[in-house]
Design a protein around this motif. Structure first.
Motif, PDB file in Angstrom:
ATOM      1  N   GLY A 127       0.801  -1.215   0.000  1.00 28.53           N
ATOM      2  CA  GLY A 127       0.000   0.000   0.000  1.00 28.53           C
ATOM      3  C   GLY A 127       0.836   1.267   0.000  1.00 28.53           C
ATOM      4  N   GLY A 128       0.244   2.341  -0.511  1.00 25.91           N
ATOM      5  CA  GLY A 128       0.912   3.637  -0.462  1.00 25.91           C
ATOM      6  C   GLY A 128       1.006   4.141   0.965  1.00 25.91           C
ATOM      7  N   TYR A 129       1.924   5.063   1.207  1.00 20.60           N
ATOM      8  CA  TYR A 129       2.106   5.574   2.561  1.00 20.60           C
ATOM      9  C   TYR A 129       2.647   6.998   2.523  1.00 20.60           C
ATOM     10  CZ  TYR A 129       7.035   4.398   1.730  1.00 20.60           C
ATOM     11  OH  TYR A 129       8.293   4.317   1.208  1.00 20.60           O
ATOM     12  N   GLY A 130       2.374   7.712   3.599  1.00 18.59           N
ATOM     13  CA  GLY A 130       2.902   9.057   3.770  1.00 18.59           C
ATOM     14  C   GLY A 130       3.634   9.157   5.093  1.00 18.59           C
ATOM     15  N   LEU A 131       4.823   9.744   5.079  1.00 19.69           N
ATOM     16  CA  LEU A 131       5.655   9.868   6.281  1.00 19.69           C
ATOM     17  C   LEU A 131       5.870  11.338   6.612  1.00 19.69           C
ATOM     18  CD1 LEU A 131       8.456   7.194   5.660  1.00 19.69           C
ATOM     19  CD2 LEU A 131       6.390   6.976   7.039  1.00 19.69           C
ATOM     20  N   LEU A 132       5.587  11.690   7.857  1.00 25.09           N
ATOM     21  CA  LEU A 132       5.827  13.034   8.360  1.00 25.09           C
ATOM     22  C   LEU A 132       6.969  12.987   9.362  1.00 25.09           C
ATOM     23  CD1 LEU A 132       5.062  16.044   8.720  1.00 25.09           C
ATOM     24  CD2 LEU A 132       3.448  15.300  10.502  1.00 25.09           C
ATOM     25  N   ASN A 133       8.011  13.769   9.129  1.00 25.70           N
ATOM     26  CA  ASN A 133       9.157  13.863  10.027  1.00 25.70           C
ATOM     27  C   ASN A 133       9.319  15.296  10.510  1.00 25.70           C
ATOM     28  OD1 ASN A 133       9.715  11.147   9.455  1.00 25.70           O
ATOM     29  ND2 ASN A 133      11.132  11.669   7.801  1.00 25.70           N
ATOM     30  N   LEU A 134       9.660  15.443  11.778  1.00 29.37           N
ATOM     31  CA  LEU A 134       9.906  16.760  12.366  1.00 29.37           C
ATOM     32  C   LEU A 134      11.296  16.791  12.967  1.00 29.37           C
ATOM     33  CD1 LEU A 134       6.524  17.302  14.284  1.00 29.37           C
ATOM     34  CD2 LEU A 134       7.119  18.124  11.998  1.00 29.37           C
ATOM     35  N   GLN A 135      11.916  17.954  12.969  1.00 22.51           N
ATOM     36  CA  GLN A 135      13.203  18.109  13.622  1.00 22.51           C
ATOM     37  C   GLN A 135      13.376  19.540  14.104  1.00 22.51           C
ATOM     38  OE1 GLN A 135      15.600  17.201   9.953  1.00 22.51           O
ATOM     39  NE2 GLN A 135      16.779  18.979  10.622  1.00 22.51           N
ATOM     40  N   ALA A 136      14.197  19.681  15.131  1.00 20.05           N
ATOM     41  CA  ALA A 136      14.484  21.002  15.691  1.00 20.05           C
ATOM     42  C   ALA A 136      15.900  20.987  16.234  1.00 20.05           C
ATOM     43  CB  ALA A 136      13.493  21.356  16.795  1.00 20.05           C
ATOM     44  N   SER A 137      16.535  22.158  16.210  1.00 18.82           N
ATOM     45  CA  SER A 137      17.885  22.273  16.767  1.00 18.82           C
ATOM     46  C   SER A 137      18.007  23.616  17.479  1.00 18.82           C
ATOM     47  CB  SER A 137      18.953  22.140  15.680  1.00 18.82           C
ATOM     48  OG  SER A 137      18.858  23.202  14.745  1.00 18.82           O
ATOM     49  N   TYR A 138      18.908  23.650  18.436  1.00 21.15           N
ATOM     50  CA  TYR A 138      19.168  24.895  19.156  1.00 21.15           C
ATOM     51  C   TYR A 138      20.666  25.067  19.323  1.00 21.15           C
ATOM     52  CZ  TYR A 138      18.950  28.678  22.516  1.00 21.15           C
ATOM     53  OH  TYR A 138      19.103  29.894  23.132  1.00 21.15           O
ATOM     54  N   GLN A 139      21.174  26.237  18.946  1.00 23.47           N
ATOM     55  CA  GLN A 139      22.601  26.543  19.008  1.00 23.47           C
ATOM     56  C   GLN A 139      22.903  27.192  20.356  1.00 23.47           C
ATOM     57  OE1 GLN A 139      24.259  25.761  15.966  1.00 23.47           O
ATOM     58  NE2 GLN A 139      26.155  25.828  17.160  1.00 23.47           N
ATOM     59  N   PHE A 140      23.474  26.422  21.289  1.00 23.69           N
ATOM     60  CA  PHE A 140      23.787  26.952  22.614  1.00 23.69           C
ATOM     61  C   PHE A 140      24.900  27.987  22.548  1.00 23.69           C
ATOM     62  CE2 PHE A 140      22.035  22.697  23.399  1.00 23.69           C
ATOM     63  CZ  PHE A 140      20.992  23.027  24.255  1.00 23.69           C
ATOM     64  N   TRP A 151      12.035  13.643  15.257  1.00 24.79           N
ATOM     65  CA  TRP A 151      10.853  12.810  15.453  1.00 24.79           C
ATOM     66  C   TRP A 151      10.412  12.313  14.085  1.00 24.79           C
ATOM     67  CZ3 TRP A 151       5.525  14.726  17.802  1.00 24.79           C
ATOM     68  CH2 TRP A 151       4.708  13.611  17.985  1.00 24.79           C
ATOM     69  N   ASN A 152      10.716  11.053  13.804  1.00 27.91           N
ATOM     70  CA  ASN A 152      10.422  10.468  12.501  1.00 27.91           C
ATOM     71  C   ASN A 152       9.144   9.650  12.548  1.00 27.91           C
ATOM     72  OD1 ASN A 152      12.818  11.490  11.309  1.00 27.91           O
ATOM     73  ND2 ASN A 152      13.987   9.794  12.185  1.00 27.91           N
ATOM     74  N   ASN A 153       8.444   9.606  11.419  1.00 29.40           N
ATOM     75  CA  ASN A 153       7.174   8.878  11.307  1.00 29.40           C
ATOM     76  C   ASN A 153       6.231   9.299  12.436  1.00 29.40           C
ATOM     77  OD1 ASN A 153       5.155   7.134  10.532  1.00 29.40           O
ATOM     78  ND2 ASN A 153       6.319   5.247  10.928  1.00 29.40           N
ATOM     79  N   VAL A 154       5.961  10.579  12.485  1.00 29.94           N
ATOM     80  CA  VAL A 154       5.191  11.175  13.576  1.00 29.94           C
ATOM     81  C   VAL A 154       3.841  10.493  13.766  1.00 29.94           C
ATOM     82  CG1 VAL A 154       4.058  13.303  14.336  1.00 29.94           C
ATOM     83  CG2 VAL A 154       6.341  13.397  13.321  1.00 29.94           C
ATOM     84  N   THR A 155       3.174  10.125  12.684  1.00 31.89           N
ATOM     85  CA  THR A 155       1.840   9.532  12.772  1.00 31.89           C
ATOM     86  C   THR A 155       1.871   8.022  12.981  1.00 31.89           C
ATOM     87  OG1 THR A 155       1.715   9.268  10.360  1.00 31.89           O
ATOM     88  CG2 THR A 155       0.909  11.342  11.297  1.00 31.89           C
ATOM     89  N   ASP A 156       3.067   7.454  13.192  1.00 30.40           N
ATOM     90  CA  ASP A 156       3.229   6.017  13.434  1.00 30.40           C
ATOM     91  C   ASP A 156       2.613   5.189  12.301  1.00 30.40           C
ATOM     92  OD1 ASP A 156       4.277   3.911  14.929  1.00 30.40           O
ATOM     93  OD2 ASP A 156       2.391   3.592  16.015  1.00 30.40           O
ATOM     94  N   LYS A 157       2.919   5.572  11.072  1.00 36.69           N
ATOM     95  CA  LYS A 157       2.377   4.893   9.907  1.00 36.69           C
ATOM     96  C   LYS A 157       2.929   3.480   9.797  1.00 36.69           C
ATOM     97  CE  LYS A 157       0.210   4.609   5.943  1.00 36.69           C
ATOM     98  NZ  LYS A 157      -1.274   4.639   5.861  1.00 36.69           N
ATOM     99  N   LYS A 158       2.033   2.498   9.603  1.00 37.46           N
ATOM    100  CA  LYS A 158       2.426   1.106   9.378  1.00 37.46           C
ATOM    101  C   LYS A 158       2.473   0.864   7.871  1.00 37.46           C
ATOM    102  CE  LYS A 158       2.249   0.148  13.814  1.00 37.46           C
ATOM    103  NZ  LYS A 158       1.894   1.500  14.329  1.00 37.46           N
ATOM    104  N   TYR A 159       3.641   0.501   7.348  1.00 33.91           N
ATOM    105  CA  TYR A 159       3.779   0.311   5.912  1.00 33.91           C
ATOM    106  C   TYR A 159       4.897  -0.676   5.633  1.00 33.91           C
ATOM    107  CZ  TYR A 159       7.838   3.426   6.256  1.00 33.91           C
ATOM    108  OH  TYR A 159       9.054   3.982   6.597  1.00 33.91           O
ATOM    109  N   GLN A 160       4.972  -1.153   4.391  1.00 33.91           N
ATOM    110  CA  GLN A 160       6.004  -2.097   3.969  1.00 33.91           C
ATOM    111  C   GLN A 160       6.663  -1.598   2.690  1.00 33.91           C
ATOM    112  OE1 GLN A 160       4.752  -6.487   4.344  1.00 33.91           O
ATOM    113  NE2 GLN A 160       2.783  -5.454   4.044  1.00 33.91           N
ATOM    114  N   THR A 161       7.956  -1.803   2.591  1.00 37.04           N
ATOM    115  CA  THR A 161       8.655  -1.580   1.327  1.00 37.04           C
ATOM    116  C   THR A 161       9.058  -2.891   0.675  1.00 37.04           C
ATOM    117  OG1 THR A 161      10.771  -1.346   2.493  1.00 37.04           O
ATOM    118  CG2 THR A 161       9.502   0.674   2.078  1.00 37.04           C
TER     119      THR A 161
END
Length: 627
Positions: A575-588, A598-608
């Motif tokens: 099946g087709g799938y959509g992956l949402l990834n988020l990231q953030a950084s802070y320069q101290f 944070w990868n695969n935010v929606t916890d998508k179940k899929y196969q390649t």
């Protein structure tokens, strides 16, 4: 040539490295570093600025690779135009990469110009290569056999572990990260180029408990509901010296190791695979005259797979490949606008392992010419190469590319090229076993590619459109049986892959938007079906925004349905799938940065790949030092 890197030793070194680096940072703050042009060598086998390159080429920078968190290299590559991947259950398992719909064996993978595709199977040991220890990756999409010979039918992926040689001050990095599934990763590296020397060294260690790699669809002899973890170590480096103007030598190396669990049914516990990938190169570059540059090169690569499929040695399978590559390239500057290169190359391939082949050695002798001409708005690149392969015969390939500058920002391009792939040792020489044996009479696979492109580039905006058609003939069907169930490989298949890639990006102040779409029609010409594991549509969207010392980013990728069998049955549809990834950084401060992914935010179940799982929602925290 054997070089063994003990995981514990590397882990200890990598853990202490960040603290040593931090002490160095406090005493030696980083100077202002000038912005340098990106120099690439893969598209024409000679160094040139990326802006002058012809063809469909992408470079993944070292910064992007080091800022990828705990992701493995195929996942990073999958976000590039024209590239799709499959994985059999995680970064420690078998993975494959499709470039413009070509199979993994039909795209050439290099490390600093040295071949690493496995001679037995045509696959690549992606599990043993850590992206954080790589300087950059150069990608050619489209056949490049006229430059590099066999296997470059879909394109070339060149993994570079050295800098481009331009002067730059000493810099170093270190990282320490933890994440989901008990993932841990740390590393250290440094590089520089001054006083005629250039150098780099990078080491990393990673481990994870992993996730369950299979589901019941994989069958009783594969499925096992346990977690499949891994340990990975990597060491790369380079050293170069210019001992006189125009006279220099360069050494590079990569050594990667992965100990990864895999599933082989509930009755076989604690099964694992050990994968090693080594690659070493040496080159001597000599300016013989003002118009003649000579480059003598030697490369050595070794790939090893050790699969332990039971608690004893009875289930053990060992396979390996050794390749030695000798080259002499002569670059001639005919005048300010014309350059010609003559390439002579010898490749020695040897296969080994417990599954002894009827023949385990072959040689390739090759000669090639490359021409580049620039005439005001007109740009031309032509190449031709002849390969003679022992036991197979002769193959000649060519390429002709033309670019026209419609304006300073807009360029139109066209390319016609041919490619080929020599059969693997398994295709040719697998001994008779269970009614199957290799076919020593196989011919090389071959392809013909046509493409056109339109590219627009300004300081803040980039747009591109590429259309292509690649026809494959004499494709190897690896398992054809007669009425008596005697089976072998044959050159019976043919395919046509047509595609369109769109890319766009624009910088709005502190915000960068990027979007892309691939439309692919990968068709088996014999059956009319879609080639396995290829999606017809892929969409990409990403945005990053800088806020003072912070940076926020989000990316989304959609991949349409695929099939895992040649007949395109509903039972094997992925099946087709959509992956949402988020990231953030802070320069101290100017040297210390915190990162969260944070990868695969929606916890998508899929196969390649049918029967094999992919990772669910996961988080990785990283502390990075730079100087």
């Amino acid at each position: 040539m054997n070089f063994t890197l003990h995981p514990r030793a590397l882990a200890l070194a990598a853990c202490f490295a960040p603290s040593l680096l931090f002490a160095q940072i406090l005493t030696n703050p980083a100077p202002n570093v000038p912005i340098l042009d990106t120099i690439v060598a893969t598209p024409a086998r000679m160094a040139q600025p990326l802006d002058n390159v012809m063809g469909d080429v992408t470079v993944i920078s070292g910064i992007s690779l080091k800022n990828a968190g705990a992701e493995y290299l195929p996942a990073i590559l999958s976000r590039q135009p024209g590239i799709q991947i499959y994985s059999q259950g995680g970064p420690q398992t078998v993975s494959g990469i499709f470039v413009r719909g070509a199979s993994p064996a039909q795209s050439l993978v290099l490390v600093n110009g040295m071949r690493i595709n496995d001679t037995n199977s045509g696959s690549t040991n992606w599990a043993a290569i850590d992206p954080s220890t790589i300087e950059r990756v150069e990608i050619i999409r489209g056949p490049a056999s006229s430059l590099y010979g066999s296997s470059a039918m879909g394109g070339v992926i060149n993994i570079i572990t050295k800098s481009d040689g331009q002067d730059r001050p000493f810099s170093a990095f270190g990282n320490f990260g933890v994440g989901s599934d008990s993932t841990f990763k740390t590393g250290f590296g440094f590089s520089g180029a001054q006083n005629n020397w250039n150098y780099s060294l990078a080491a990393s260690y990673a481990s994870s408990d992993g996730f369950n790699a299979t589901n019941p669809d994989a069958g009783p002899y594969v499925y096992n509901p346990d977690d499949d973890g891994y340990t990975q170590t990597s060491l790369t480096g380079s050293l170069g010296y210019e001992w006189n103007p125009g006279q220099r030598f360069d050494l590079t190396f990569l050594h990667g190791y992965n100990h990864g669990d895999f599933d082989s049914g509930e009755y076989y516990q604690n099964t694992y695979g050990i994968t090693r990938q080594q690659a070493y190169t040496f080159s001597s570059t000599n300016q013989i005259t003002d118009n003649w540059e000579s480059i003598l090169g030697f490369g050595y690569s070794k790939s090893d797979h050790d699969l332990q499929t039971s608690d004893g040695d009875s289930g053990r399978t060992e396979m390996g490949t050794i390749q030695r590559q000798y080259s002499w390239q002569n670059n001639f500057t005919l005048n300010q606008n014309n350059a010609l290169s003559l390439v002579l190359e010898h490749l020695d391939e040897r296969a080994n392992g417990t599954a002894l082949l009827t023949r385990q050695h072959r040689d390739t002798n090759a000669a090639g010419l490359i021409y580049r001409g620039d005439f005001n708005r007109h740009h031309l690149q032509a190449s031709v190469r002849h390969d003679n392969i022992s036991g197979i015969g002769n193959k000649t390939t060519g390429s002709l590319g033309y670019d026209y500058d419609l304006s300073d920002s807009l360029k139109l391009g066209m390319v016609a090229s041919t490619g080929f792939r020599a059969p693997t040792f398994t295709d040719l020489y697998y001994p008779l076993s269970w009614g199957y044996q290799g076919n020593p009479n196989l011919k090389p696979e071959k392809s013909r590619n046509l493409e056109a492109s339109l590219r627009y580039k300004t300081e803040d905006t980039q747009l591109s459109l590429v259309v292509f058609q690649n026809k494959f003939r004499d494709l190897i069907n690896p398992y054809v049986c007669d009425a008596n169930y005697n089976c072998t490989a044959t050159n019976t298949d043919k395919a046509t892959v047509r595609g369109l890639s769109l890319e766009a990006s624009h910088q709005f102040g502190n915000t960068l938007f990027s979007a892309g779409a691939d439309f692919l029609n990968p068709k088996d010409d014999t059956s009319g079906k879609t080639l396995i594991r290829r999606a017809k549509q892929v969409y990409r969207l990403s945005v990053t925004h800088k806020l003072d010392n912070a940076e926020l980013g989000a990316s989304y990728q959609f991949v349409s349905k695929r099939y895992d069998d040649k007949d395109n049955t509903a039972a094997k549809q992925l099946g087709g799938y959509g992956l949402l990834n988020l990231q953030a950084s802070y320069q101290f401060n100017k040297n210390l940065q915190g990162q969260i992914y944070w990868n695969n935010v929606t916890d998508k179940k899929y196969q390649t790949a049918y029967g094999y799982k992919t990772q669910g929602s996961n988080v990785f925290l990283n502390l990075a030092w730079r100087m």
